[in-house]
Design a protein around this motif. Structure first.
Motif, PDB file in Angstrom:
ATOM      1  N   PRO A 167     -20.731  39.078   5.882  1.00 29.29           N
ATOM      2  CA  PRO A 167     -19.606  38.311   4.792  1.00 29.29           C
ATOM      3  C   PRO A 167     -20.053  37.691   3.981  1.00 29.29           C
ATOM      4  O   PRO A 167     -20.284  36.449   4.839  1.00 29.29           O
ATOM      5  CB  PRO A 167     -18.469  38.823   6.266  1.00 29.29           C
ATOM      6  N   LYS A 168     -19.524  37.362   2.644  1.00 30.03           N
ATOM      7  CA  LYS A 168     -19.790  36.266   2.097  1.00 30.03           C
ATOM      8  C   LYS A 168     -18.620  35.266   1.915  1.00 30.03           C
ATOM      9  O   LYS A 168     -17.204  35.671   1.783  1.00 30.03           O
ATOM     10  CB  LYS A 168     -20.482  36.893   0.907  1.00 30.03           C
ATOM     11  N   LEU A 169     -19.136  33.828   1.819  1.00 32.17           N
ATOM     12  CA  LEU A 169     -18.446  32.988   0.816  1.00 32.17           C
ATOM     13  C   LEU A 169     -19.042  32.128   0.230  1.00 32.17           C
ATOM     14  O   LEU A 169     -20.968  32.305   0.239  1.00 32.17           O
ATOM     15  CB  LEU A 169     -17.520  32.622   2.148  1.00 32.17           C
ATOM     16  N   ALA A 170     -18.368  31.147  -0.167  1.00 36.11           N
ATOM     17  CA  ALA A 170     -19.521  29.973  -0.660  1.00 36.11           C
ATOM     18  C   ALA A 170     -17.913  28.869  -0.117  1.00 36.11           C
ATOM     19  O   ALA A 170     -16.755  28.689  -0.415  1.00 36.11           O
ATOM     20  CB  ALA A 170     -18.882  29.723  -2.316  1.00 36.11           C
ATOM     21  N   ILE A 171     -19.342  27.875   0.483  1.00 31.68           N
ATOM     22  CA  ILE A 171     -18.297  26.791   1.209  1.00 31.68           C
ATOM     23  C   ILE A 171     -18.848  25.494  -0.275  1.00 31.68           C
ATOM     24  O   ILE A 171     -19.384  25.733  -1.206  1.00 31.68           O
ATOM     25  CB  ILE A 171     -18.754  26.451   2.163  1.00 31.68           C
ATOM     26  N   ASP A 172     -18.815  23.673   0.409  1.00 34.54           N
ATOM     27  CA  ASP A 172     -19.053  23.109  -0.512  1.00 34.54           C
ATOM     28  C   ASP A 172     -19.357  22.188   0.469  1.00 34.54           C
ATOM     29  O   ASP A 172     -19.553  21.807   1.087  1.00 34.54           O
ATOM     30  CB  ASP A 172     -17.649  22.479  -2.144  1.00 34.54           C
ATOM     31  N   GLY A 173     -20.153  21.111  -0.922  1.00 38.23           N
ATOM     32  CA  GLY A 173     -20.630  19.662  -0.294  1.00 38.23           C
ATOM     33  C   GLY A 173     -20.888  18.857  -1.867  1.00 38.23           C
ATOM     34  O   GLY A 173     -20.360  19.195  -2.837  1.00 38.23           O
ATOM     35  N   LYS A 174     -20.828  17.668  -1.108  1.00 38.92           N
ATOM     36  CA  LYS A 174     -21.404  16.352  -2.447  1.00 38.92           C
ATOM     37  C   LYS A 174     -22.870  15.864  -2.457  1.00 38.92           C
ATOM     38  O   LYS A 174     -23.602  15.788  -0.645  1.00 38.92           O
ATOM     39  CB  LYS A 174     -20.463  15.351  -2.852  1.00 38.92           C
ATOM     40  N   LEU A 175     -23.502  15.672  -2.997  1.00 41.24           N
ATOM     41  CA  LEU A 175     -24.925  15.202  -3.524  1.00 41.24           C
ATOM     42  C   LEU A 175     -24.838  13.892  -3.967  1.00 41.24           C
ATOM     43  O   LEU A 175     -24.173  13.694  -5.620  1.00 41.24           O
ATOM     44  CB  LEU A 175     -25.923  16.112  -4.642  1.00 41.24           C
ATOM     45  N   PHE A 176     -25.282  12.925  -3.562  1.00 45.35           N
ATOM     46  CA  PHE A 176     -25.690  11.710  -3.616  1.00 45.35           C
ATOM     47  C   PHE A 176     -26.982  11.322  -4.131  1.00 45.35           C
ATOM     48  O   PHE A 176     -28.154  11.430  -3.130  1.00 45.35           O
ATOM     49  CB  PHE A 176     -24.932  10.697  -2.707  1.00 45.35           C
ATOM     50  N   LEU A 177     -27.565  10.606  -5.394  1.00 41.50           N
ATOM     51  CA  LEU A 177     -29.111  10.488  -5.878  1.00 41.50           C
ATOM     52  C   LEU A 177     -28.768   9.107  -6.063  1.00 41.50           C
ATOM     53  O   LEU A 177     -28.101   8.057  -6.691  1.00 41.50           O
ATOM     54  CB  LEU A 177     -29.096  10.782  -7.418  1.00 41.50           C
ATOM     55  N   PRO A 178     -30.345   8.078  -5.155  1.00 38.71           N
ATOM     56  CA  PRO A 178     -30.225   6.615  -5.346  1.00 38.71           C
ATOM     57  C   PRO A 178     -30.068   6.226  -6.578  1.00 38.71           C
ATOM     58  O   PRO A 178     -31.084   7.015  -7.378  1.00 38.71           O
ATOM     59  CB  PRO A 178     -31.266   7.189  -4.244  1.00 38.71           C
ATOM     60  N   ALA A 179     -29.904   5.579  -6.671  1.00 35.13           N
ATOM     61  CA  ALA A 179     -30.332   4.630  -8.119  1.00 35.13           C
ATOM     62  C   ALA A 179     -31.517   3.823  -8.461  1.00 35.13           C
ATOM     63  O   ALA A 179     -32.193   3.875  -8.888  1.00 35.13           O
ATOM     64  CB  ALA A 179     -29.690   2.945  -8.293  1.00 35.13           C
ATOM     65  N   SER A 180     -32.336   3.798  -7.035  1.00 32.13           N
ATOM     66  CA  SER A 180     -33.594   3.333  -6.392  1.00 32.13           C
ATOM     67  C   SER A 180     -34.356   4.577  -7.597  1.00 32.13           C
ATOM     68  O   SER A 180     -34.156   5.540  -6.464  1.00 32.13           O
ATOM     69  CB  SER A 180     -34.224   2.689  -5.519  1.00 32.13           C
ATOM     70  N   ASP A 181     -35.726   4.471  -7.196  1.00 31.49           N
ATOM     71  CA  ASP A 181     -36.544   5.712  -7.923  1.00 31.49           C
ATOM     72  C   ASP A 181     -37.997   5.470  -6.140  1.00 31.49           C
ATOM     73  O   ASP A 181     -39.004   6.314  -7.021  1.00 31.49           O
ATOM     74  CB  ASP A 181     -36.975   6.181  -8.900  1.00 31.49           C
ATOM     75  N   HIS A 182     -38.018   4.121  -5.583  1.00 36.70           N
ATOM     76  CA  HIS A 182     -38.933   3.665  -4.851  1.00 36.70           C
ATOM     77  C   HIS A 182     -39.573   4.984  -4.051  1.00 36.70           C
ATOM     78  O   HIS A 182     -41.036   4.772  -3.353  1.00 36.70           O
ATOM     79  CB  HIS A 182     -38.863   2.583  -4.231  1.00 36.70           C
ATOM     80  N   ARG A 183     -39.014   6.423  -3.995  1.00 40.10           N
ATOM     81  CA  ARG A 183     -39.632   6.814  -2.851  1.00 40.10           C
ATOM     82  C   ARG A 183     -39.766   8.541  -2.696  1.00 40.10           C
ATOM     83  O   ARG A 183     -39.953   8.992  -2.877  1.00 40.10           O
ATOM     84  CB  ARG A 183     -38.156   7.130  -1.309  1.00 40.10           C
ATOM     85  N   LYS A 184     -40.182   8.521  -5.412  1.00 39.69           N
ATOM     86  CA  LYS A 184     -39.953  10.143  -5.479  1.00 39.69           C
ATOM     87  C   LYS A 184     -41.806   9.827  -4.690  1.00 39.69           C
ATOM     88  O   LYS A 184     -42.484   9.072  -5.412  1.00 39.69           O
ATOM     89  CB  LYS A 184     -39.887   9.301  -7.050  1.00 39.69           C
TER      90      LYS A 184
END
Length: 326
Positions: free
Chosen positions: A44-61
């Motif tokens: 059985p299918k359904l959709a759940i959700d969540g929230k994505l947060f992105l950092p201000a710093s890019d030093h781990r890119k």
């Protein structure tokens, strides 16, 4: 109010938009692990959700892409402590995704009844979220980790197990590393192989919800299968010792930490502890009723933090993610 309807903004700041970005995750409601591994056409299918947060710093890119830590809550749903952990890793340069398996299913808590949806469904949700996040243009698919708490810890351990993960995301795909905080290891695959995924477990020896001994056995089984798994046991720490709140009793909690392990055959069928026979029709509720009738169940269990517990968890968490994803 559902988690997806809340505006969450981290003090560290983030790239536009400044608040967490809602994502819809196509997932499924399997009855058990067999449903996923051997009968997936009827999920059985359904959709759940969540929230994505992105950092201000890019030093781990690397190559313009960020590592990500997925935070998977436990039986009380998304709590302030889970958001605090996500904010901590975002402040350290990681992207973070907070998964909500409860809202779309109309569930607010599973502390009194863990069978409102299956543990297989929880693990499926984690891998379904990986599928969505791994193709995000700003996320490095090779550096995604999952951090689960309590029931969420069980979910991320199963999501790292190849017998299950291969059926959902394909051979070799999935998480770089997994941090399971005070997980329940009452369901374990006979073949616990996690291949290249590194496992870290942290829990307290005063945990009244989950058995440290059972989790130790789970980690050892992973090691014996060739995987990397370490466990840190904290003396005197309770369940959810990272919450940063006083220790309290949850009177409606239904727990059975001493119940026998329910092993899972290669096809996903539960093996009943009494018979030793695999049965594809067995579901979580059957095993929990057995545990109650055998006298293992009880009501009420404590959660919360002593002084320093939350800080100890934070330090261990950051060290793990910096080493495996950073």
């Amino acid at each position: 109010m559902r988690f997806c309807d809340q505006d969450i903004v981290f003090a560290h700041g983030a790239t536009a938009p400044s608040k967490g970005q809602n994502f819809e995750i196509p997932t499924a409601n399997p009855a058990n692990y067999f449903h996923v591994i051997s009968n997936s056409a009827e999920l059985p299918k359904l959709a759940i959700d969540g929230k994505l947060f992105l950092p201000a710093s890019d030093h781990r890119k690397r190559n313009g892409k960020l590592p990500l830590v997925m935070v998977v809550p436990g039986s009380l749903g998304v709590a302030p402590s889970h958001l605090a952990h996500a904010e901590t890793v975002v402040g350290d340069g990681f992207a973070a995704f907070v998964l909500d398996s409860f809202g779309a299913r109309g569930v607010t808590s599973t502390v009194a009844n863990q069978t409102q949806f299956s543990f297989a469904a929880s693990a499926y949700d984690v891998l379904a979220a990986w599928q969505v996040l791994s193709v995000h243009p700003e996320i490095d698919a090779s550096r995604i980790g999952a951090q689960g708490h309590s029931r969420g810890g069980s979910a991320v351990l199963t999501a790292a197990t190849r017998r299950f993960a291969d059926a959902v995301v394909g051979a070799g795909a999935g998480f770089r590393s997994v941090l399971a905080a005070y997980p329940w290891s009452g369901h374990q695959f006979l073949d616990p192989s996690v291949d290249e995924t590194e496992i870290r477990v942290i829990m307290g020896d005063a945990d009244e919800w989950c058995s440290p001994m059972q989790v130790q056995g789970h980690c050892q089984a992973i090691r014996l299968s060739g995987g990397r798994a370490t466990m840190r046991l904290i003396g005197g720490a309770q369940h959810s010792f990272d919450r940063g709140t006083d220790i309290e009793n949850v009177p409606d909690a239904s727990v059975s930490p001493a119940a026998p392990t329910a092993y899972i055959a290669n096809d996903g069928a539960f093996i009943h502890p009494l018979t030793g026979v695999a049965d594809s029709k067995l579901v979580d509720r059957d095993l929990m009723i057995y545990a109650l009738k055998a006298g293992y169940g009880r009501k009420g269990a404590r959660i919360g933090s002593r002084d320093g517990d939350a800080e100890l968890f934070k330090a261990d968490m950051l060290a793990f993610w910096r080493r495996t994803l950073g």
